[in-house]
Design a protein around this motif. Structure first.
Motif, PDB file in Angstrom:
ATOM      1  N   TYR A 125      44.233  52.718  42.943  1.00 30.01           N
ATOM      2  CA  TYR A 125      43.439  51.515  42.682  1.00 30.01           C
ATOM      3  C   TYR A 125      42.442  51.200  43.798  1.00 30.01           C
ATOM      4  O   TYR A 125      41.509  50.421  43.591  1.00 30.01           O
ATOM      5  CB  TYR A 125      44.353  50.301  42.458  1.00 30.01           C
ATOM      6  CG  TYR A 125      45.266  49.958  43.617  1.00 30.01           C
ATOM      7  CD1 TYR A 125      44.830  49.129  44.645  1.00 30.01           C
ATOM      8  CD2 TYR A 125      46.567  50.448  43.670  1.00 30.01           C
ATOM      9  CE1 TYR A 125      45.660  48.803  45.699  1.00 30.01           C
ATOM     10  CE2 TYR A 125      47.407  50.133  44.717  1.00 30.01           C
ATOM     11  CZ  TYR A 125      46.952  49.311  45.737  1.00 30.01           C
ATOM     12  OH  TYR A 125      47.779  49.000  46.783  1.00 30.01           O
ATOM     13  N   THR A 151      39.550  52.306  45.062  1.00 28.33           N
ATOM     14  CA  THR A 151      38.500  53.257  44.710  1.00 28.33           C
ATOM     15  C   THR A 151      37.292  53.171  45.631  1.00 28.33           C
ATOM     16  O   THR A 151      36.381  53.995  45.523  1.00 28.33           O
ATOM     17  CB  THR A 151      38.046  52.989  43.269  1.00 28.33           C
ATOM     18  OG1 THR A 151      37.519  51.655  43.189  1.00 28.33           O
ATOM     19  CG2 THR A 151      39.203  53.149  42.305  1.00 28.33           C
ATOM     20  N   SER A 172      35.260  50.675  45.465  1.00 34.96           N
ATOM     21  CA  SER A 172      34.293  49.835  44.755  1.00 34.96           C
ATOM     22  C   SER A 172      34.713  48.367  44.860  1.00 34.96           C
ATOM     23  O   SER A 172      35.804  47.995  44.432  1.00 34.96           O
ATOM     24  CB  SER A 172      34.229  50.253  43.283  1.00 34.96           C
ATOM     25  OG  SER A 172      33.498  49.312  42.526  1.00 34.96           O
ATOM     26  N   ARG A 174      33.470  46.017  43.185  1.00 31.43           N
ATOM     27  CA  ARG A 174      33.541  45.484  41.817  1.00 31.43           C
ATOM     28  C   ARG A 174      34.932  45.693  41.238  1.00 31.43           C
ATOM     29  O   ARG A 174      35.477  44.794  40.590  1.00 31.43           O
ATOM     30  CB  ARG A 174      32.500  46.176  40.940  1.00 31.43           C
ATOM     31  CG  ARG A 174      32.549  45.754  39.466  1.00 31.43           C
ATOM     32  CD  ARG A 174      31.420  46.368  38.672  1.00 31.43           C
ATOM     33  NE  ARG A 174      31.514  46.025  37.267  1.00 31.43           N
ATOM     34  CZ  ARG A 174      32.209  46.726  36.367  1.00 31.43           C
ATOM     35  NH1 ARG A 174      32.845  47.833  36.749  1.00 31.43           N
ATOM     36  NH2 ARG A 174      32.269  46.352  35.110  1.00 31.43           N
ATOM     37  N   HIS A 175      35.519  46.864  41.460  1.00 31.57           N
ATOM     38  CA  HIS A 175      36.867  47.118  40.947  1.00 31.57           C
ATOM     39  C   HIS A 175      37.874  46.154  41.576  1.00 31.57           C
ATOM     40  O   HIS A 175      38.758  45.624  40.890  1.00 31.57           O
ATOM     41  CB  HIS A 175      37.268  48.560  41.251  1.00 31.57           C
ATOM     42  CG  HIS A 175      36.524  49.572  40.434  1.00 31.57           C
ATOM     43  ND1 HIS A 175      36.570  50.916  40.696  1.00 31.57           N
ATOM     44  CD2 HIS A 175      35.697  49.427  39.365  1.00 31.57           C
ATOM     45  CE1 HIS A 175      35.817  51.565  39.821  1.00 31.57           C
ATOM     46  NE2 HIS A 175      35.276  50.677  39.010  1.00 31.57           N
ATOM     47  N   TYR A 176      37.745  45.920  42.872  1.00 31.67           N
ATOM     48  CA  TYR A 176      38.689  45.027  43.541  1.00 31.67           C
ATOM     49  C   TYR A 176      38.593  43.606  42.983  1.00 31.67           C
ATOM     50  O   TYR A 176      39.601  42.929  42.766  1.00 31.67           O
ATOM     51  CB  TYR A 176      38.430  45.020  45.047  1.00 31.67           C
ATOM     52  CG  TYR A 176      38.509  46.384  45.691  1.00 31.67           C
ATOM     53  CD1 TYR A 176      39.279  47.403  45.127  1.00 31.67           C
ATOM     54  CD2 TYR A 176      37.805  46.668  46.857  1.00 31.67           C
ATOM     55  CE1 TYR A 176      39.344  48.662  45.712  1.00 31.67           C
ATOM     56  CE2 TYR A 176      37.865  47.922  47.446  1.00 31.67           C
ATOM     57  CZ  TYR A 176      38.632  48.916  46.862  1.00 31.67           C
ATOM     58  OH  TYR A 176      38.695  50.145  47.437  1.00 31.67           O
ATOM     59  N   TYR A 200      40.341  43.472  39.660  1.00 30.13           N
ATOM     60  CA  TYR A 200      41.794  43.378  39.809  1.00 30.13           C
ATOM     61  C   TYR A 200      42.210  41.948  40.162  1.00 30.13           C
ATOM     62  O   TYR A 200      43.135  41.376  39.575  1.00 30.13           O
ATOM     63  CB  TYR A 200      42.290  44.314  40.922  1.00 30.13           C
ATOM     64  CG  TYR A 200      41.938  45.766  40.751  1.00 30.13           C
ATOM     65  CD1 TYR A 200      41.760  46.324  39.491  1.00 30.13           C
ATOM     66  CD2 TYR A 200      41.786  46.591  41.865  1.00 30.13           C
ATOM     67  CE1 TYR A 200      41.425  47.672  39.354  1.00 30.13           C
ATOM     68  CE2 TYR A 200      41.455  47.935  41.728  1.00 30.13           C
ATOM     69  CZ  TYR A 200      41.273  48.466  40.477  1.00 30.13           C
ATOM     70  OH  TYR A 200      40.951  49.789  40.341  1.00 30.13           O
TER      71      TYR A 200
END
Length: 956
Positions: free
Chosen positions: A588, A590, A592, A594-596, A599
């Protein structure tokens, strides 16, 4: 604040002031500034001997968090005084030794003494604290400060390895200890150690007592290096010799011993306490003494000998706990084991401290600690040899030194096990003295190896890094003093009997004697031809034989090379944990942002919606709202339009401007709703944020066309709508589901009466919720320094540790001046000074009018940013030559010291005071200590804001 509190705080104060002595210490070693502190503490604690000897316990309480039962309570009784004297006395000699051991021109001596003083204060806090939570805080601080000391030579891989191992193991034990303390609180309803001791008789039937005991013992065993947690201590020998002499002979490793002795009155009536403390002590004793014989490094030999001696003391405390199962003379008989433990604790600190310094002298002057390369040093280092002879003979238990007496008492203690009419020990209890006797033989052997293999025989000049010679006088005085004490306390042991041993014994066994009675502690050399003397003769005879056979019999000197060892289990477990964590995290993490955010917001949406669904009594209040005015409607329309326009912006500049417009629209709402403090804060924050965004432009990736696709924007839309919906529900539920009256009524009614301020917002920040504000500025400071470190790291090296290849020449050195004529003209004609003046007004007026330290700091930062944009960084640095990282530290220190100052007046931490005074010219004026705290906030926030901005500016 009492003198006991001052004794704990004094090392921390000097540690904080050590950086200020750098300029003063250019010609003088920094240790000379430190030496008076432990000396002063030692003299003070010596002066308390008569009081403690007559049964007067010094107890002092500073309120901290009284509603939670957490107070800075300290107690001085026989046990804590004994440890305080060891900490300050050995500490004085260690500081003196370090003055000559550490070269001020080659070593970071200021950093060394900061760590050493932190550790000294933490250890004093452990032994003097009468509150479990405060004790735990100091307990963990000893682990952190010892980590820093062990890793002092941080460029050495083994130093870092040893420091990490020591902290992981001791902090693991500390967490177990914390859990045990919580269980004790659940059973007793108090965190007070003396309060818990007073309820000892009522806890016998409590189901949580045994789990609490087990958890506390884990904490004690890890700190005092009991088997199998002992593995951290040998690796900790990578620390400088003064650290080893202090931490691992007299202080840190004795913390677990202290805890077992302190809590013995509570747990001594449990069978498990006797077996665990005695059993682990004996196993540690014999295992470590056997391992010590196999070491070729002098400090490693001393490390395992320390582990062995700690096991000896621990086993004696376990045997002494059997007194709880008896009364009268029988109980007194078993307290002799505790007497031996206390006496040997003193003796061990003396002879082991001396031996560590002896090894330090050998290493310092001969250039090696390898016993295979040493020999014949007696002629070159006669004083060091003499001290080594006294220390090793004392450790081996030979007369006429102090170690002989406590070893005889140790034999008496282990022989007493066979007379226990419990658990059928009269039948097979002989195993205990047998183990003790075998371990004593091993102790004799490694003691002889240390002194004779090092100082006698032939010199091996080709094996040495330098020509050996006697150590300088400063490195001889401390071990000579300790060696002399080993002789004095050996010849006159009863000097300690009534002054130190008897009061400590009374603290460990308070229930054995009736009120007003005292223990009759008398130590003598000769008791006749007893079993103990025959055991000693056997130890010496067989020990000499084994010493002579040591180099010829592999089982005596060959290192243990089994396929599986405790160290291998530790290393493999840590490696497995690392790999597992990396694998899981890699799924998880990555890279990025944006990904965090996806989440974080997804978890927030789901968890809050589940909570809404599961909770009872939540109502969404949709009625009773005031009608919307025309102005509110206009501001709302602007806010909505600006928000909706952000996702459709085609350039980053447009996005930043629209985001700023949203923030400014919110500030207009605060104006309409008559919240000037919030409006000012929002406006300044938006101004600084927009500036920060623009400065970060250089680091932002280019806009990508694929991010306009539905696949990319749909998750953003779902998350955005979800967050908005959840926050709306929370707002409606907060206004419609109040289970109790709002605290705002209390703040409005009491802000002036209790805090002397009419600006409720500022009063809440600096008084009612001052602790929150203190932690917030600490977090801001840490975040600011983290940003600085990360940016500096990226500037200095790329991911492979090499200088960056594509960095533009000269980029990042200064911020170019703005070409905007209006901006530059306005700045030069006084706008900056107006802004700065207004910022100061906001700061000083904040207690009664809109403003305060936080708003004033942001306004000041805004003025500095305006100067940067108008004149450039070079000119601003000349006009305002401030190191903003240091300003953060100054602000935090001012805020923290303001809170600590309340202890002087015996009131809880961060309690503020105010009053009205007639001042010249000003007349009747209110003065409040909250202004000092607000000054700390003001300085810290300026430092944080400008440090972040300038860090990014320099990277441009």
């Amino acid at each position: 604040m009492s003198l006991l509190h001052a004794a704990i705080v004094l090392p921390f104060i000097l540690a904080a002031a050590m950086p200020l002595t750098k300029r003063l210490a250019r010609r003088v070693h920094a240790g000379w500034f430190v030496l008076p502190v432990p000396l002063l503490l030692f003299v003070y604690f010596l002066g308390r001997l008569p009081d403690v000897q007559h049964g007067q316990q010094g107890i002092s309480v500073l309120p901290w968090m009284p509603s939670l039962g957490v107070d800075f309570a300290v107690r001085l009784d026989g046990l804590s005084l004994l440890f305080a004297l060891l900490i300050s006395g050995i500490g004085s000699l260690v500081v003196l030794y370090s003055l000559f051991y550490l070269d001020k021109n080659k070593e970071a001596v200021h950093r060394f003494y900061v760590y050493l003083l932190m550790f000294m204060g933490a250890m004093l806090g452990v032994v003097l604290s009468d509150n479990m939570m405060v004790l735990y805080g100091f307990w963990e601080l000893t682990s952190v400060s010892s980590f820093l000391l062990i890793a002092f030579w941080h460029r050495r891989e083994r130093s870092l390895y040893g420091a990490l191992k020591s902290m992981l193991i001791t902090v693991f034990g500390g967490l177990a200890l914390f859990s045990g303390f919580i269980l004790l609180y659940v059973m007793t309803g108090t965190f007070s150690v003396s309060g818990i001791m007073s309820q000892a008789g009522l806890l016998a039937d409590q189901a949580l007592l045994v789990p609490a005991m087990l958890l506390i013992l884990v904490g004690a065993f890890t700190k005092s290096a009991q088997f199998p947690f002992h593995i951290w201590l040998p690796d900790a020998m990578e620390a400088p010799t003064p650290v080893s002499a202090y931490l691992h002979s007299a202080t840190m490793v004795k913390a677990g011993i202290y805890l077992v002795a302190r809590l013995s009155p509570l747990f001594a009536g449990l069978t498990g306490w006797f077996w665990l403390v005695t059993g682990f002590g004996l196993v540690t004793l014999i295992y470590a003494s056997y391992r010590a014989m196999k070491q070729t490094d002098l400090k490693a030999l001393l490390a395992f000998s320390t582990i062995s001696q700690l096991g000896l003391i621990m086993s004696l405390l376990g045997i002494g706990s059997a007194a709880a199962f008896y009364t009268g003379e029988e109980a007194l008989f078993y307290t002799k084991a505790t007497t031996a433990a206390i006496f040997h604790l003193i003796n061990h600190a003396i002879f082991k401290g001396a031996l560590f310094m002896v090894v330090g002298n050998v290493d310092h002057e001969a250039g090696t600690r390898d016993i295979r390369k040493l020999g014949g040093l007696m002629a070159f280092m006669p004083v060091t040899f003499t001290v080594a002879l006294i220390g090793t003979f004392s450790m081996a238990g030979l007369p006429p030194f102090n170690g002989f007496l406590s070893k005889e008492m140790f034999f008496t203690g282990v022989l007493s096990v066979m007379e226990l009419e419990l658990w059928n020990l009269q039948t097979w209890g002989a195993l205990v003295p047998a183990v003790a006797w075998i371990a004593s033989i091993c102790t004799f052997v490694y003691s002889m190896l240390l002194v004779f293999k090092t100082f006698t025989g032939k010199l091996k000049p080709d094996e040495l890094d330098r020509k050996p010679h006697e150590a300088p006088l400063g490195m001889l005085i401390p071990p000579v003093v300790l060696g002399s004490l080993a002789v004095v306390f050996g010849l006159f042991p009863n000097v300690l009997s009534q002054t130190l041993i008897e009061p400590a014994l009374s603290a460990v066994h308070p229930a054995v004697l009736a009120a007003g009675e005292t223990f009759d502690v008398h130590i003598s050399f000769w008791h006749g031809w007893t079993a103990e003397i025959f055991m000693t003769i056997g130890v010496v005879a067989l020990g000499i034989v084994l010493y002579l056979l040591h180099g010829r019999v592999p089982v005596l000197h060959r290192p243990l090379t089994g396929r599986i060892s405790i160290n291998q289990v530790y290393d493999s477990g840590l490696e497995l944990l690392d790999k597992g964590a990396l694998k899981i995290t890699g799924t998880y993490m990555t890279g990025s942002v944006r990904h965090y955010l996806l989440y974080i917001f997804s978890f927030m949406i789901v968890s809050l919606l589940v909570a809404f669904y599961a909770a009872d009594g939540i109502r969404l209040n949709m009625a009773g709202f005031a009608p919307m005015s025309f102005y509110e409607g206009v501001v709302l329309l602007v806010l909505v339009l600006a928000t909706l326009a952000v996702p459709f912006a085609h350039s980053r500049v447009t996005s930043i401007i629209l985001t700023g417009a949203v923030g400014y629209a919110v500030s207009l709402f605060f104006v309409v709703f008559r919240a000037p403090d919030l409006a000012l804060t929002q406006i300044i924050v938006e101004t600084v944020s927009v500036t920060l965004f623009l400065l970060c432009f250089y680091h932002l990736p280019k806009l990508r066309k694929d991010r306009s696709s539905l696949k990319f924007r749909l998750p953003n839309l779902v998350i955005s709508v979800g967050v908005g919906l959840v926050m709306t529900l929370i707002a409606l539920a907060a206004s419609g589901s109040r289970a109790f009256d709002s605290i705002s009524d209390f703040f409005l009614a009491e802000s002036y009466h209790l805090a002397g301020g009419r600006n409720v917002v500022n009063v809440i920040l600096v008084d009612f919720r001052g602790f929150d504000t203190l932690l917030e500025i600490m977090v801001l400071g840490i975040a600011s320094l983290a940003i600085y470190s990360l940016v500096r790291l990226s500037l200095d090296k790329d991911v492979n540790g090499l200088p960056p290849k594509n960095k533009r020449p000269g980029a990042g050195m200064f911020l170019a001046k703005s070409n905007d004529v209006i901006l530059r003209t306005a700045a030069r004609t006084g706008v900056v000074y107006i802004v700065m003046t207004f910022a100061l007004y906001l700061f000083f007026a904040g207690h009664h009018e809109p403003g305060g330290g936080f708003i004033g700091a942001l306004m000041t930062s805004g003025g500095l940013v305006l100067m940067l944009m108008a004149f450039g960084m070079k000119i601003v640095n000349k006009l305002v030559p401030v190191d903003y990282k240091k300003l953060i530290a100054i602000g935090l220190s001012v805020a923290l010291l303001t809170g600590i100052g309340s202890f002087v007046f015996q009131v809880p931490f961060l309690t503020h005071a105010f009053g009205y005074f007639q001042l010249p010219l000003l007349g009747k004026t209110e003065l409040a200590t909250a202004v000092l705290f607000d000054l700390g906030v003001y300085l810290a926030v300026i430092g944080v804001t400008m440090n972040i901005l300038l860090t990014i500016v320099r990277d441009e």
